[in-house]
Design a protein around this motif. Structure first.
Motif, PDB file in Angstrom:
ATOM      1  N   VAL A 318       0.798  -1.170  -0.017  1.00 17.55           N
ATOM      2  CA  VAL A 318      -0.130   0.013   0.192  1.00 17.55           C
ATOM      3  C   VAL A 318       0.959   1.098  -0.060  1.00 17.55           C
ATOM      4  N   GLY A 319       0.488   2.425  -0.502  1.00 18.65           N
ATOM      5  CA  GLY A 319       1.079   3.423  -0.746  1.00 18.65           C
ATOM      6  C   GLY A 319       0.454   4.732   0.282  1.00 18.65           C
ATOM      7  N   MET A 320       1.236   5.130   1.158  1.00 19.01           N
ATOM      8  CA  MET A 320       0.615   6.516   1.985  1.00 19.01           C
ATOM      9  C   MET A 320       1.199   7.601   2.149  1.00 19.01           C
ATOM     10  N   GLN A 321       0.823   8.669   2.342  1.00 12.94           N
ATOM     11  CA  GLN A 321       1.216  10.030   2.701  1.00 12.94           C
ATOM     12  C   GLN A 321       1.211  10.183   4.183  1.00 12.94           C
ATOM     13  N   TYR A 322       0.763   9.221   5.017  1.00  9.65           N
ATOM     14  CA  TYR A 322       0.667   9.656   6.438  1.00  9.65           C
ATOM     15  C   TYR A 322       1.676   8.376   6.914  1.00  9.65           C
ATOM     16  N   GLN A 323       2.553   8.800   8.087  1.00  9.96           N
ATOM     17  CA  GLN A 323       3.263   7.980   8.478  1.00  9.96           C
ATOM     18  C   GLN A 323       2.551   6.738   9.357  1.00  9.96           C
ATOM     19  N   PRO A 324       3.188   5.465   9.094  1.00 14.99           N
ATOM     20  CA  PRO A 324       2.602   4.354   9.638  1.00 14.99           C
ATOM     21  C   PRO A 324       2.789   4.194  11.137  1.00 14.99           C
ATOM     22  N   PHE A 325       1.964   3.504  11.764  1.00 22.07           N
ATOM     23  CA  PHE A 325       2.008   3.645  13.289  1.00 22.07           C
ATOM     24  C   PHE A 325       3.281   2.786  13.768  1.00 22.07           C
ATOM     25  N   GLU A 326       3.633   2.055  12.890  1.00 17.61           N
ATOM     26  CA  GLU A 326       5.126   1.038  13.199  1.00 17.61           C
ATOM     27  C   GLU A 326       6.245   2.285  13.412  1.00 17.61           C
ATOM     28  N   ASN A 327       5.977   3.369  12.783  1.00 16.76           N
ATOM     29  CA  ASN A 327       7.259   4.541  12.929  1.00 16.76           C
ATOM     30  C   ASN A 327       7.031   5.274  14.076  1.00 16.76           C
ATOM     31  N   ALA A 328       6.417   5.014  15.054  1.00 13.50           N
ATOM     32  CA  ALA A 328       5.929   6.113  16.247  1.00 13.50           C
ATOM     33  C   ALA A 328       7.200   6.206  17.028  1.00 13.50           C
ATOM     34  N   SER A 329       8.164   5.467  17.022  1.00  7.02           N
ATOM     35  CA  SER A 329       9.260   5.759  17.666  1.00  7.02           C
ATOM     36  C   SER A 329      10.337   6.622  16.940  1.00  7.02           C
ATOM     37  N   GLU A 330      10.053   6.783  15.741  1.00 10.36           N
ATOM     38  CA  GLU A 330      11.008   7.697  14.985  1.00 10.36           C
ATOM     39  C   GLU A 330      10.356   8.944  14.587  1.00 10.36           C
ATOM     40  N   VAL A 331       8.740   9.192  14.706  1.00 10.96           N
ATOM     41  CA  VAL A 331       8.186  10.292  14.558  1.00 10.96           C
ATOM     42  C   VAL A 331       7.379  10.585  15.834  1.00 10.96           C
ATOM     43  N   PRO A 332       7.768  11.848  16.382  1.00 13.98           N
ATOM     44  CA  PRO A 332       7.166  12.370  17.748  1.00 13.98           C
ATOM     45  C   PRO A 332       5.599  12.637  17.591  1.00 13.98           C
ATOM     46  N   ALA A 333       5.297  13.104  16.536  1.00 19.20           N
ATOM     47  CA  ALA A 333       3.665  13.502  16.160  1.00 19.20           C
ATOM     48  C   ALA A 333       3.053  12.193  16.270  1.00 19.20           C
ATOM     49  N   VAL A 334       3.218  10.966  15.834  1.00 22.93           N
ATOM     50  CA  VAL A 334       2.640   9.863  15.610  1.00 22.93           C
ATOM     51  C   VAL A 334       2.341   9.478  17.116  1.00 22.93           C
ATOM     52  N   LYS A 335       3.517   9.632  17.876  1.00 24.58           N
ATOM     53  CA  LYS A 335       3.651   9.035  19.381  1.00 24.58           C
ATOM     54  C   LYS A 335       2.516   9.916  20.034  1.00 24.58           C
ATOM     55  N   ALA A 336       2.583  11.252  19.997  1.00 21.88           N
ATOM     56  CA  ALA A 336       1.881  12.246  20.591  1.00 21.88           C
ATOM     57  C   ALA A 336       0.323  12.110  20.243  1.00 21.88           C
ATOM     58  N   TYR A 337      -0.046  11.758  18.792  1.00 18.44           N
ATOM     59  CA  TYR A 337      -1.490  11.738  18.620  1.00 18.44           C
ATOM     60  C   TYR A 337      -1.861  10.318  19.564  1.00 18.44           C
ATOM     61  N   THR A 338      -0.980   9.271  19.316  1.00 16.04           N
ATOM     62  CA  THR A 338      -1.604   7.992  19.909  1.00 16.04           C
ATOM     63  C   THR A 338      -1.814   8.202  21.120  1.00 16.04           C
ATOM     64  N   GLU A 339      -0.953   8.845  21.952  1.00 16.21           N
ATOM     65  CA  GLU A 339      -0.886   8.974  23.416  1.00 16.21           C
ATOM     66  C   GLU A 339      -2.180   9.717  23.874  1.00 16.21           C
ATOM     67  N   LEU A 340      -2.484  10.739  23.221  1.00 14.20           N
ATOM     68  CA  LEU A 340      -3.384  11.854  23.216  1.00 14.20           C
ATOM     69  C   LEU A 340      -4.802  11.226  23.576  1.00 14.20           C
ATOM     70  N   VAL A 341      -5.092  10.193  22.044  1.00 14.97           N
ATOM     71  CA  VAL A 341      -6.322   9.590  21.795  1.00 14.97           C
ATOM     72  C   VAL A 341      -6.611   8.436  22.948  1.00 14.97           C
ATOM     73  N   THR A 342      -5.577   7.706  23.150  1.00 16.15           N
ATOM     74  CA  THR A 342      -5.782   6.596  23.940  1.00 16.15           C
ATOM     75  C   THR A 342      -5.991   7.106  25.292  1.00 16.15           C
ATOM     76  N   ALA A 343      -5.422   8.216  25.781  1.00 12.69           N
ATOM     77  CA  ALA A 343      -5.460   8.567  27.223  1.00 12.69           C
ATOM     78  C   ALA A 343      -6.988   8.747  27.458  1.00 12.69           C
ATOM     79  N   LYS A 344      -7.676   8.976  26.531  1.00  9.49           N
ATOM     80  CA  LYS A 344      -9.160   9.280  26.468  1.00  9.49           C
ATOM     81  C   LYS A 344     -10.071   8.223  26.197  1.00  9.49           C
TER      82      LYS A 344
END
Length: 467
Positions: A318-344
């Motif tokens: 598949v081709g994407m323009q978004y960062q995959p979740f597997e790259n969370a350790s490399e991309v702070p924004a993915v980590k921030a998004y995931t943590e904010l949403v899961t915290a709620k």
């Protein structure tokens, strides 16, 4: 700025910072990336990935427009969560906006005004009712996504309600007035990076790629755009004479045989992953065909990975323009998004990322308006944004000009694991201005004026950007 080389997605600079859209998937459930809530971080209130937070204290005052008071800004958001045949549909979009509103308000809101979110449930078939509600009270619509958005567009334009949607579906909504997307998906341009990379990875596909056709009008249109985009990458599509019933087939073996006799070395499928499409892959394997698979990004899901235990989709890309979740350790924004949403207690997905990026885009524009927060001011600010990454959630886009990204990241599935196939280094995108391809008018699906705005419901009384 046009990127003509491979660039690291986490380091893309945000100047101010999808169908079902091309990037929409449910990949990355609520436990996708473990970690503490983003609010526990000392810097969480100041940054979102690479983006300086647009939220904070201030002394903004005045009832400057509908939905704005001395102390609050009322925005609408929403999804199709109430659709009876698919409960919770697109709910992750609302989850994302709710999490970002809470994150923003903890910092003081926008220039001191708290953001009040007004949830609109379009429930698939109630988009116009949801829009009527938004017209009555909301300052703007932000981060929403309605599958039948076209049914509500005339109402939105009539009440002069600007929006920053998470995704659009109908072509006249994709190129609508008073609308700016964090990840533009216009009717007249497509990103062809996936096809250029397909033939780089598998040169034989230039003459061996066949499309999986369906009876659905929406998929017929999507495939027509894809096939036209293929040609920019030098692909001559195979016509194997196969059209599948959207409601399903009693057996997919005869169709798999047609692909085999046609010499299909690769298959493109624009339909989302469903049991019927799994049956197609099983039939392809049954007849001894082993094609390379390039499918829509909606296949990037945990469900597909779990299904692939037998390895029938081991050549799925598949081709994407978004960062995959597997790259969370490399991309702070993915980590921030995931943590904010899961915290709620919310669900994460690429659809949710799209909504989050749209909220950040809106908030960044709204901040610039200060006390004089009006719809006109926000539209003016949004129209001037020509490079946006959502703090690193995705590749650079041009919301102001309604142009998609010129970048792509290719993922491949092997057994139960998704892995970045290209570029080689996690967190990077392959970017080239040649990937941006203008479709022929016959494939737009709507009439556009000289400013590339759909004329479907356009009137002389809309909010236009002012210098």
């Amino acid at each position: 700025m046009l990127y003509r080389k491979t660039v690291r997605g986490a380091a893309l600079v945000a100047l101010l910072a999808l169908t079902v859209p091309a990037c929409a998937t449910d990949r990355g459930g609520s436990d996708a990336v473990p970690g503490n809530a983003a609010g526990d971080s000392a810097t969480a209130a100041e940054k979102f990935g690479t983006l300086d937070s647009p939220c904070g204290e201030g002394d903004a005052k005045g009832a400057t427009d509908k939905g704005v008071t001395d102390t609050a800004i009322r925005i609408g958001y929403g999804d199709d969560r109430g659709f009876s045949q698919s409960p919770g549909l697109n709910k992750e979009m609302g989850d994302a906006v709710e999490a970002l509103v809470d994150w923003c308000n903890k910092q003081g809101g926008i220039n001191g005004r708290k953001v009040v979110g007004n949830l609109h449930d379009a429930a698939m078939t109630q988009a116009n009712t949801a829009m009527q509600d938004a017209c009555r009270s909301d300052f703007m619509l932000v981060g929403h996504g309605f599958a039948y958005d076209g049914a509500a567009e005339q109402t939105r334009i009539a009440c002069k309600l600007p929006m920053v949607p998470g995704f659009t579906v109908s072509p006249h909504v994709a190129n609508a007035p008073m609308s700016y997307q964090a990840m533009p998906f216009p009717a007249d341009y497509v990103n062809t990076g996936i096809w250029h990379n397909a033939v780089k990875l598998y040169p034989e596909l230039k003459k061996g790629l066949a499309v999986v056709n369906h009876t659905s009008p929406a998929l017929v249109s999507a495939n027509a755009k894809s096939v036209e985009g293929w040609k920019s990458a030098g692909v001559k599509p195979l016509d194997c004479g196969v059209t599948l019933n959207y409601a399903g087939e009693s057996s997919y073996v005869p169709f798999a045989e047609k692909y085999k006799s046609c010499g299909a070395g690769g298959l493109w499928n624009s339909r989302s992953a469903t049991p019927s499409q799994f049956n197609l892959l099983q039939a392809v394997d049954q007849v001894g065909l082993d094609p390379v698979l390039f499918f829509e990004a909606t296949w990037y899901t945990d469900a597909v990975a779990k299904w692939n235990t037998a390895g029938l989709a081991d050549k799925l890309h598949v081709g994407m323009q978004y960062q995959p979740f597997e790259n969370a350790s490399e991309v702070p924004a993915v980590k921030a998004y995931t943590e904010l949403v899961t915290a709620k207690g919310g669900k994460t997905s690429l659809l949710g990322m799209q909504a989050a990026s749209s909220f950040l885009l809106w908030a960044t524009a709204a901040k610039e308006c200060g006390s004089e927060l009006t719809r006109q001011c926000v539209v003016d600010e949004l129209s001037a944004v020509h490079e946006w990454t959502g703090g690193g959630l995705h590749a650079a886009t041009d919301p102001g000009a309604n142009l998609p990204s010129e970048c792509v990241v290719v993922l491949r599935l092997t057994k139960n694991t998704w892995k970045q196939a290209h570029p080689a280094e996690a967190g990077e995108f392959d970017c080239d201005d040649s990937y941006l391809f203008r479709l022929s008018k016959k494939n737009w699906g709507t009439e556009l004026n000289k400013d590339r705005i759909s004329t479907e419901f356009l009137t002389d009384d809309v909010i236009e950007p002012q210098a």
